[in-house]
Design a protein around this motif. Structure first.
Motif, PDB file in Angstrom:
ATOM      1  N   TYR A 165     -59.349  -9.417  46.246  1.00 49.95           N
ATOM      2  CA  TYR A 165     -60.391  -8.555  46.770  1.00 49.95           C
ATOM      3  C   TYR A 165     -59.716  -7.385  47.455  1.00 49.95           C
ATOM      4  CZ  TYR A 165     -63.425 -12.433  45.790  1.00 49.95           C
ATOM      5  OH  TYR A 165     -64.117 -13.421  45.144  1.00 49.95           O
ATOM      6  N   GLY A 166     -60.280  -6.210  47.279  1.00 43.44           N
ATOM      7  CA  GLY A 166     -59.677  -5.009  47.834  1.00 43.44           C
ATOM      8  C   GLY A 166     -59.660  -5.030  49.350  1.00 43.44           C
ATOM      9  N   ARG A 167     -58.648  -4.438  49.888  1.00 47.20           N
ATOM     10  CA  ARG A 167     -58.530  -4.348  51.336  1.00 47.20           C
ATOM     11  C   ARG A 167     -59.434  -3.231  51.819  1.00 47.20           C
ATOM     12  NH1 ARG A 167     -55.134  -7.976  53.356  1.00 47.20           N
ATOM     13  NH2 ARG A 167     -54.643  -6.796  55.195  1.00 47.20           N
ATOM     14  N   THR A 168     -59.979  -3.422  53.016  1.00 50.05           N
ATOM     15  CA  THR A 168     -60.918  -2.441  53.549  1.00 50.05           C
ATOM     16  C   THR A 168     -60.216  -1.327  54.307  1.00 50.05           C
ATOM     17  OG1 THR A 168     -61.180  -3.658  55.618  1.00 50.05           O
ATOM     18  CG2 THR A 168     -62.684  -4.198  53.796  1.00 50.05           C
ATOM     19  N   GLY A 169     -58.992  -1.555  54.706  1.00 54.94           N
ATOM     20  CA  GLY A 169     -58.286  -0.575  55.517  1.00 54.94           C
ATOM     21  C   GLY A 169     -58.270  -0.987  56.978  1.00 54.94           C
ATOM     22  N   ASN A 170     -59.162  -1.888  57.371  1.00 48.36           N
ATOM     23  CA  ASN A 170     -59.188  -2.402  58.725  1.00 48.36           C
ATOM     24  C   ASN A 170     -58.369  -3.683  58.734  1.00 48.36           C
ATOM     25  OD1 ASN A 170     -59.927  -3.858  61.082  1.00 48.36           O
ATOM     26  ND2 ASN A 170     -61.794  -2.605  61.249  1.00 48.36           N
ATOM     27  N   VAL A 171     -57.195  -3.621  59.344  1.00 46.97           N
ATOM     28  CA  VAL A 171     -56.254  -4.738  59.299  1.00 46.97           C
ATOM     29  C   VAL A 171     -56.835  -5.986  59.956  1.00 46.97           C
ATOM     30  CG1 VAL A 171     -53.953  -5.499  59.994  1.00 46.97           C
ATOM     31  CG2 VAL A 171     -54.316  -3.146  59.256  1.00 46.97           C
ATOM     32  N   ALA A 172     -57.522  -5.812  61.085  1.00 40.66           N
ATOM     33  CA  ALA A 172     -58.084  -6.971  61.787  1.00 40.66           C
ATOM     34  C   ALA A 172     -59.132  -7.667  60.927  1.00 40.66           C
ATOM     35  CB  ALA A 172     -58.698  -6.533  63.112  1.00 40.66           C
ATOM     36  N   PHE A 173     -60.006  -6.891  60.300  1.00 45.33           N
ATOM     37  CA  PHE A 173     -61.032  -7.488  59.457  1.00 45.33           C
ATOM     38  C   PHE A 173     -60.410  -8.155  58.234  1.00 45.33           C
ATOM     39  CE2 PHE A 173     -63.953  -7.263  55.849  1.00 45.33           C
ATOM     40  CZ  PHE A 173     -64.979  -8.053  56.343  1.00 45.33           C
ATOM     41  N   ASP A 174     -59.443  -7.495  57.608  1.00 50.98           N
ATOM     42  CA  ASP A 174     -58.788  -8.071  56.434  1.00 50.98           C
ATOM     43  C   ASP A 174     -58.087  -9.382  56.773  1.00 50.98           C
ATOM     44  OD1 ASP A 174     -59.685  -6.020  54.834  1.00 50.98           O
ATOM     45  OD2 ASP A 174     -57.837  -4.856  54.993  1.00 50.98           O
ATOM     46  N   ASP A 175     -57.429  -9.435  57.932  1.00 52.78           N
ATOM     47  CA  ASP A 175     -56.783 -10.680  58.362  1.00 52.78           C
ATOM     48  C   ASP A 175     -57.809 -11.777  58.605  1.00 52.78           C
ATOM     49  OD1 ASP A 175     -54.343  -9.441  58.166  1.00 52.78           O
ATOM     50  OD2 ASP A 175     -54.138  -9.079  60.328  1.00 52.78           O
ATOM     51  N   TYR A 176     -58.912 -11.405  59.267  1.00 53.04           N
ATOM     52  CA  TYR A 176     -59.985 -12.366  59.524  1.00 53.04           C
ATOM     53  C   TYR A 176     -60.552 -12.900  58.212  1.00 53.04           C
ATOM     54  CZ  TYR A 176     -64.718 -13.968  60.515  1.00 53.04           C
ATOM     55  OH  TYR A 176     -65.871 -14.693  60.560  1.00 53.04           O
ATOM     56  N   ARG A 177     -60.803 -11.995  57.259  1.00 53.27           N
ATOM     57  CA  ARG A 177     -61.365 -12.401  55.978  1.00 53.27           C
ATOM     58  C   ARG A 177     -60.410 -13.342  55.237  1.00 53.27           C
ATOM     59  NH1 ARG A 177     -62.596  -7.820  51.886  1.00 53.27           N
ATOM     60  NH2 ARG A 177     -60.342  -7.800  51.851  1.00 53.27           N
ATOM     61  N   GLU A 178     -59.128 -13.035  55.221  1.00 58.59           N
ATOM     62  CA  GLU A 178     -58.155 -13.895  54.561  1.00 58.59           C
ATOM     63  C   GLU A 178     -58.101 -15.270  55.215  1.00 58.59           C
ATOM     64  OE1 GLU A 178     -54.364 -11.961  54.237  1.00 58.59           O
ATOM     65  OE2 GLU A 178     -55.244 -10.229  53.240  1.00 58.59           O
ATOM     66  N   ALA A 179     -58.169 -15.303  56.570  1.00 61.29           N
ATOM     67  CA  ALA A 179     -58.155 -16.595  57.271  1.00 61.29           C
ATOM     68  C   ALA A 179     -59.404 -17.405  56.941  1.00 61.29           C
ATOM     69  CB  ALA A 179     -58.038 -16.373  58.775  1.00 61.29           C
ATOM     70  N   GLU A 180     -60.552 -16.744  56.890  1.00 57.98           N
ATOM     71  CA  GLU A 180     -61.802 -17.435  56.568  1.00 57.98           C
ATOM     72  C   GLU A 180     -61.796 -17.941  55.132  1.00 57.98           C
ATOM     73  OE1 GLU A 180     -64.652 -18.328  58.426  1.00 57.98           O
ATOM     74  OE2 GLU A 180     -63.136 -17.962  59.957  1.00 57.98           O
ATOM     75  N   LEU A 181     -61.295 -17.125  54.215  1.00 60.55           N
ATOM     76  CA  LEU A 181     -61.218 -17.570  52.827  1.00 60.55           C
ATOM     77  C   LEU A 181     -60.288 -18.765  52.686  1.00 60.55           C
ATOM     78  CD1 LEU A 181     -61.172 -14.152  50.944  1.00 60.55           C
ATOM     79  CD2 LEU A 181     -63.006 -15.843  50.955  1.00 60.55           C
ATOM     80  N   LYS A 182     -59.187 -18.749  53.422  1.00 55.84           N
ATOM     81  CA  LYS A 182     -58.262 -19.879  53.384  1.00 55.84           C
ATOM     82  C   LYS A 182     -58.930 -21.127  53.964  1.00 55.84           C
ATOM     83  CE  LYS A 182     -53.734 -21.407  54.865  1.00 55.84           C
ATOM     84  NZ  LYS A 182     -52.588 -21.166  55.721  1.00 55.84           N
ATOM     85  N   ARG A 183     -59.658 -20.950  55.069  1.00 57.55           N
ATOM     86  CA  ARG A 183     -60.361 -22.080  55.683  1.00 57.55           C
ATOM     87  C   ARG A 183     -61.408 -22.643  54.731  1.00 57.55           C
ATOM     88  NH1 ARG A 183     -65.012 -23.148  57.935  1.00 57.55           N
ATOM     89  NH2 ARG A 183     -65.784 -21.019  57.797  1.00 57.55           N
ATOM     90  N   LEU A 184     -62.139 -21.760  54.052  1.00 55.73           N
ATOM     91  CA  LEU A 184     -63.154 -22.221  53.099  1.00 55.73           C
ATOM     92  C   LEU A 184     -62.518 -22.953  51.919  1.00 55.73           C
ATOM     93  CD1 LEU A 184     -65.560 -19.150  53.087  1.00 55.73           C
ATOM     94  CD2 LEU A 184     -66.021 -21.430  54.000  1.00 55.73           C
ATOM     95  N   GLU A 185     -61.381 -22.483  51.457  1.00 53.75           N
ATOM     96  CA  GLU A 185     -60.685 -23.171  50.367  1.00 53.75           C
ATOM     97  C   GLU A 185     -60.233 -24.561  50.810  1.00 53.75           C
ATOM     98  OE1 GLU A 185     -60.185 -22.563  47.141  1.00 53.75           O
ATOM     99  OE2 GLU A 185     -61.517 -20.850  47.390  1.00 53.75           O
ATOM    100  N   GLU A 186     -59.741 -24.661  52.050  1.00 54.35           N
ATOM    101  CA  GLU A 186     -59.337 -25.971  52.569  1.00 54.35           C
ATOM    102  C   GLU A 186     -60.539 -26.899  52.706  1.00 54.35           C
ATOM    103  OE1 GLU A 186     -57.377 -24.912  56.191  1.00 54.35           O
ATOM    104  OE2 GLU A 186     -55.528 -24.310  55.174  1.00 54.35           O
ATOM    105  N   GLU A 187     -61.663 -26.353  53.159  1.00 56.85           N
ATOM    106  CA  GLU A 187     -62.885 -27.141  53.284  1.00 56.85           C
ATOM    107  C   GLU A 187     -63.366 -27.596  51.906  1.00 56.85           C
ATOM    108  OE1 GLU A 187     -65.727 -29.056  55.551  1.00 56.85           O
ATOM    109  OE2 GLU A 187     -64.007 -27.910  56.280  1.00 56.85           O
ATOM    110  N   ARG A 188     -63.260 -26.710  50.933  1.00 57.96           N
ATOM    111  CA  ARG A 188     -63.653 -27.051  49.566  1.00 57.96           C
ATOM    112  C   ARG A 188     -62.771 -28.188  49.028  1.00 57.96           C
ATOM    113  NH1 ARG A 188     -67.220 -25.403  45.490  1.00 57.96           N
ATOM    114  NH2 ARG A 188     -66.508 -26.446  43.629  1.00 57.96           N
ATOM    115  N   ALA A 189     -61.463 -28.086  49.274  1.00 55.18           N
ATOM    116  CA  ALA A 189     -60.545 -29.142  48.823  1.00 55.18           C
ATOM    117  C   ALA A 189     -60.886 -30.465  49.510  1.00 55.18           C
ATOM    118  CB  ALA A 189     -59.106 -28.735  49.104  1.00 55.18           C
ATOM    119  N   LYS A 190     -61.230 -30.404  50.807  1.00 53.97           N
ATOM    120  CA  LYS A 190     -61.597 -31.610  51.551  1.00 53.97           C
ATOM    121  C   LYS A 190     -62.867 -32.238  50.961  1.00 53.97           C
ATOM    122  CE  LYS A 190     -63.132 -32.938  56.170  1.00 53.97           C
ATOM    123  NZ  LYS A 190     -63.469 -32.425  57.498  1.00 53.97           N
ATOM    124  N   LEU A 191     -63.858 -31.397  50.653  1.00 49.54           N
ATOM    125  CA  LEU A 191     -65.093 -31.899  50.051  1.00 49.54           C
ATOM    126  C   LEU A 191     -64.838 -32.479  48.664  1.00 49.54           C
ATOM    127  CD1 LEU A 191     -67.627 -29.141  51.121  1.00 49.54           C
ATOM    128  CD2 LEU A 191     -67.563 -31.508  51.893  1.00 49.54           C
TER     129      LEU A 191
END
Length: 136
Positions: A72-98
Protein backbone atom coordinates in the motif's frame (compact mmCIF):
# COMPACT_ATOMS: atom_id res chain seq x y z
CA UNK A 1 -1.24 -17.88 -49.76
CA UNK A 2 -0.68 -15.71 -46.74
CA UNK A 3 -2.40 -16.08 -43.42
CA UNK A 4 -4.33 -12.88 -44.10
CA UNK A 5 -6.04 -14.57 -47.04
CA UNK A 6 -6.88 -17.69 -45.00
CA UNK A 7 -8.32 -15.93 -41.96
CA UNK A 8 -12.02 -15.65 -41.39
CA UNK A 9 -13.04 -12.03 -41.66
CA UNK A 10 -16.29 -10.60 -40.31
CA UNK A 11 -19.01 -10.21 -42.87
CA UNK A 12 -21.60 -12.25 -44.73
CA UNK A 13 -19.39 -14.71 -46.60
CA UNK A 14 -20.20 -18.34 -47.38
CA UNK A 15 -17.60 -19.47 -44.84
CA UNK A 16 -18.92 -17.33 -41.98
CA UNK A 17 -22.53 -18.25 -42.77
CA UNK A 18 -21.60 -21.93 -42.82
CA UNK A 19 -19.78 -21.63 -39.51
CA UNK A 20 -22.74 -19.81 -38.01
CA UNK A 21 -25.16 -22.54 -39.14
CA UNK A 22 -22.84 -25.27 -37.85
CA UNK A 23 -22.54 -23.38 -34.57
CA UNK A 24 -26.31 -23.24 -34.15
CA UNK A 25 -26.61 -26.94 -34.98
CA UNK A 26 -23.83 -28.03 -32.61
CA UNK A 27 -24.43 -25.69 -29.69
CA UNK A 28 -26.60 -22.59 -30.06
CA UNK A 29 -24.28 -20.18 -28.15
CA UNK A 30 -21.57 -20.91 -30.73
CA UNK A 31 -23.91 -19.91 -33.52
CA UNK A 32 -24.87 -16.79 -31.62
CA UNK A 33 -21.20 -15.92 -31.10
CA UNK A 34 -20.55 -16.37 -34.82
CA UNK A 35 -23.51 -14.14 -35.64
CA UNK A 36 -22.13 -11.46 -33.33
CA UNK A 37 -18.74 -11.81 -35.02
CA UNK A 38 -20.33 -11.43 -38.45
CA UNK A 39 -22.25 -8.32 -37.40
CA UNK A 40 -19.75 -6.56 -35.16
CA UNK A 41 -16.44 -8.36 -35.71
CA UNK A 42 -14.82 -5.42 -37.47
CA UNK A 43 -15.42 -3.30 -34.36
CA UNK A 44 -13.95 -5.80 -31.84
CA UNK A 45 -10.38 -4.53 -32.19
CA UNK A 46 -11.48 -0.94 -31.63
CA UNK A 47 -13.65 -1.91 -28.67
CA UNK A 48 -10.79 -3.92 -27.15
CA UNK A 49 -8.40 -1.00 -27.57
CA UNK A 50 -10.92 1.44 -26.03
CA UNK A 51 -11.57 -0.90 -23.09
CA UNK A 52 -7.82 -1.34 -22.52
CA UNK A 53 -7.27 2.44 -22.63
CA UNK A 54 -10.11 3.03 -20.18
CA UNK A 55 -8.73 0.39 -17.82
CA UNK A 56 -5.23 1.87 -17.91
CA UNK A 57 -6.59 5.35 -17.10
CA UNK A 58 -8.95 4.06 -14.40
CA UNK A 59 -8.12 4.75 -10.73
CA UNK A 60 -9.44 1.27 -9.99
CA UNK A 61 -6.48 -0.24 -11.86
CA UNK A 62 -4.02 1.35 -9.46
CA UNK A 63 -5.97 0.12 -6.46
CA UNK A 64 -6.15 -3.40 -7.89
CA UNK A 65 -2.41 -3.39 -8.57
CA UNK A 66 -1.72 -2.31 -5.00
CA UNK A 67 -3.96 -5.05 -3.62
CA UNK A 68 -2.33 -7.68 -5.82
CA UNK A 69 1.20 -6.74 -4.84
CA UNK A 70 0.24 -6.29 -1.19
CA UNK A 71 2.05 -2.97 -0.99
CA UNK A 72 0.00 0.00 0.00
CA UNK A 73 1.32 3.42 -0.89
CA UNK A 74 2.82 5.55 1.80
CA UNK A 75 0.93 8.69 2.71
CA UNK A 76 3.95 10.81 3.47
CA UNK A 77 3.04 11.04 7.16
CA UNK A 78 5.62 8.85 8.87
CA UNK A 79 3.67 8.53 12.13
CA UNK A 80 0.51 7.41 10.36
CA UNK A 81 2.40 5.01 8.08
CA UNK A 82 4.13 3.44 11.09
CA UNK A 83 0.81 3.14 12.92
CA UNK A 84 -0.83 1.55 9.87
CA UNK A 85 2.00 -0.97 9.45
CA UNK A 86 1.80 -1.89 13.16
CA UNK A 87 -1.97 -2.34 12.94
CA UNK A 88 -1.71 -4.44 9.80
CA UNK A 89 0.90 -6.61 11.49
CA UNK A 90 -1.32 -6.96 14.57
CA UNK A 91 -4.29 -7.91 12.39
CA UNK A 92 -2.21 -10.51 10.55
CA UNK A 93 -1.14 -12.00 13.88
CA UNK A 94 -4.76 -12.03 15.06
CA UNK A 95 -5.79 -13.70 11.81
CA UNK A 96 -3.10 -16.37 12.27
CA UNK A 97 -4.29 -16.91 15.86
CA UNK A 98 -7.90 -17.32 14.68
CA UNK A 99 -6.79 -19.74 11.97
CA UNK A 100 -4.96 -21.84 14.57
CA UNK A 101 -8.03 -21.81 16.83
CA UNK A 102 -10.21 -22.87 13.89
CA UNK A 103 -7.86 -25.76 13.13
CA UNK A 104 -7.90 -26.85 16.78
CA UNK A 105 -11.71 -26.70 16.85
CA UNK A 106 -11.92 -28.71 13.61
CA UNK A 107 -9.64 -31.33 15.16
CA UNK A 108 -11.82 -31.38 18.30
CA UNK A 109 -14.97 -31.89 16.22
CA UNK A 110 -13.25 -34.64 14.23
CA UNK A 111 -12.27 -36.44 17.46
CA UNK A 112 -15.79 -35.96 18.83
CA UNK A 113 -17.36 -37.44 15.70
CA UNK A 114 -14.88 -40.32 15.81
CA UNK A 115 -15.77 -41.06 19.45
CA UNK A 116 -19.50 -40.87 18.68
CA UNK A 117 -19.10 -43.15 15.66
CA UNK A 118 -17.07 -45.61 17.72
CA UNK A 119 -19.72 -45.62 20.47
CA UNK A 120 -22.52 -46.24 17.95
CA UNK A 121 -20.49 -49.01 16.30
CA UNK A 122 -19.78 -50.67 19.66
CA UNK A 123 -23.49 -50.48 20.57
CA UNK A 124 -24.39 -52.02 17.19
CA UNK A 125 -21.89 -54.83 17.64
CA UNK A 126 -23.08 -55.61 21.16
CA UNK A 127 -26.72 -55.60 20.05
CA UNK A 128 -25.86 -57.78 17.06
CA UNK A 129 -23.98 -60.30 19.13
CA UNK A 130 -26.63 -60.58 21.90
CA UNK A 131 -29.46 -62.11 19.87
CA UNK A 132 -27.04 -64.48 18.17
CA UNK A 133 -25.77 -65.68 21.57
CA UNK A 134 -29.29 -66.09 23.04
CA UNK A 135 -30.61 -68.08 20.07
CA UNK A 136 -27.97 -70.78 20.51
Amino acid sequence: MTTANCSIRPGWTPVTIGLMVLGFVAFWPLGLAMLAYILWGDRFHGMMRDARDQWHSSPLKGAMNQMNTGSYGRTGNVAFDDYREAELKRLEEERAKLDRMRDEFDDFLKDLRRAKDQEEFDRFMSARNRPAASSL
